[in-house]
Design a protein around this motif. Structure first.
Motif, short mmCIF file in Angstrom:
data_model
loop_
_atom_site.label_atom_id
_atom_site.label_comp_id
_atom_site.label_asym_id
_atom_site.label_seq_id
_atom_site.Cartn_x
_atom_site.Cartn_y
_atom_site.Cartn_z
N UNK A 1 -10.85 -3.91 9.11
CA UNK A 1 -10.41 -3.83 7.73
C UNK A 1 -8.89 -3.81 7.71
N UNK A 2 -8.27 -4.63 6.89
CA UNK A 2 -6.82 -4.65 6.75
C UNK A 2 -6.32 -3.53 5.86
N UNK A 3 -5.02 -3.28 5.91
CA UNK A 3 -4.46 -2.18 5.11
C UNK A 3 -4.55 -2.46 3.62
N UNK A 4 -4.48 -3.71 3.22
CA UNK A 4 -4.61 -4.03 1.79
C UNK A 4 -6.02 -3.71 1.28
N UNK A 5 -7.01 -4.02 2.11
CA UNK A 5 -8.39 -3.70 1.76
C UNK A 5 -8.58 -2.18 1.72
N UNK A 6 -8.01 -1.49 2.70
CA UNK A 6 -8.11 -0.03 2.73
C UNK A 6 -7.44 0.58 1.50
N UNK A 7 -6.28 0.05 1.13
CA UNK A 7 -5.58 0.56 -0.05
C UNK A 7 -6.41 0.32 -1.31
N UNK A 8 -6.96 -0.88 -1.46
CA UNK A 8 -7.78 -1.18 -2.63
C UNK A 8 -8.96 -0.22 -2.73
N UNK A 9 -9.59 0.06 -1.58
CA UNK A 9 -10.71 1.01 -1.58
C UNK A 9 -10.26 2.41 -1.96
N UNK A 10 -9.12 2.86 -1.43
CA UNK A 10 -8.61 4.20 -1.74
C UNK A 10 -8.26 4.31 -3.23
N UNK A 11 -7.60 3.29 -3.76
CA UNK A 11 -7.25 3.32 -5.18
C UNK A 11 -8.50 3.40 -6.04
N UNK A 12 -9.51 2.63 -5.68
CA UNK A 12 -10.76 2.64 -6.43
C UNK A 12 -11.45 3.99 -6.37
N UNK A 13 -11.53 4.57 -5.17
CA UNK A 13 -12.19 5.88 -5.03
C UNK A 13 -11.44 6.97 -5.79
N UNK A 14 -10.11 6.87 -5.81
CA UNK A 14 -9.31 7.89 -6.50
C UNK A 14 -9.20 7.62 -8.00
N UNK A 15 -9.51 6.41 -8.41
CA UNK A 15 -9.41 6.06 -9.83
C UNK A 15 -7.97 5.97 -10.31
N UNK A 16 -7.07 5.51 -9.43
CA UNK A 16 -5.66 5.36 -9.79
C UNK A 16 -5.21 3.94 -9.46
#
Length: 164
Positions: A1-16
């Motif tokens: 998983x790339x960092x952009x994908x990881x960031x997108x997932x984190x943003x989604x989980x956090x709702x920000x």
């Protein structure tokens, strides 16, 4: 998983939509890709997709590999508390301008919180033991990231600099 994908997932989980600080939790040296991941994090910060980036649990050897690749790691989150001093790790951080973020700054099971030096000082000053240890951490030049599931303790942690 790339960092952009990881960031997108984190943003989604956090709702920000944005993060001030995005950390890579562990270098996982067996995979051998942490330097590339750090480059990806730096790119996200350079593009202002995130405000800042850093790592967590990187040992000196990991940090040196990043430096050899031309990366200046801005933040390394490691366990630092009065019982877990991490003297050599912190010396390397100071030498290379790496900001130390302390996880578990109040210790794991914090037996030292009941020591006379901490508990006695807290009683004398009308504070909790955590309110004695956290300012020491900040005044030592480290970021402290305490956590608690207890609302009362969270409020105490946020109120560390108030006068009694």
């Amino acid at each position: 998983m790339g960092v952009r994908t990881a960031l997108a997932g984190a943003l989604g989980r956090l709702g920000v939509e944005y993060l001030d600080l995005f950390l890579m939790h562990w270098p996982n040296p067996a995979q051998g890709t942490f330097v590339e991941a750090c480059k990806g994090l730096r790119e996200l910060a350079d593009e202002e997709v995130i405000r800042a980036w850093g790592v967590s649990n990187f040992k000196p050897a990991h940090l040196r590999r990043d430096q050899a690749a031309g990366l200046q790691v801005p933040v390394n989150q490691v366990q630092v508390d009065p019982e877990t001093g991490q003297k050599h790790q912190l010396a390397l951080h100071r030498e290379h301008g790496i900001r130390t973020a302390a996880y578990s700054p109040l210790g794991r099971n914090g037996a030292f919180m009941n020591s006379p030096a901490v508990a006695g000082t807290a009683a004398e000053m009308g504070k909790t033991p955590g309110q004695i240890v956290l300012p020491w951490r900040v005044q030592s030049g480290r970021v402290a990231v305490p956590k608690s599931v207890d609302d009362r303790r969270e409020k105490e942690n946020l109120d560390v600099f108030r006068s009694p």
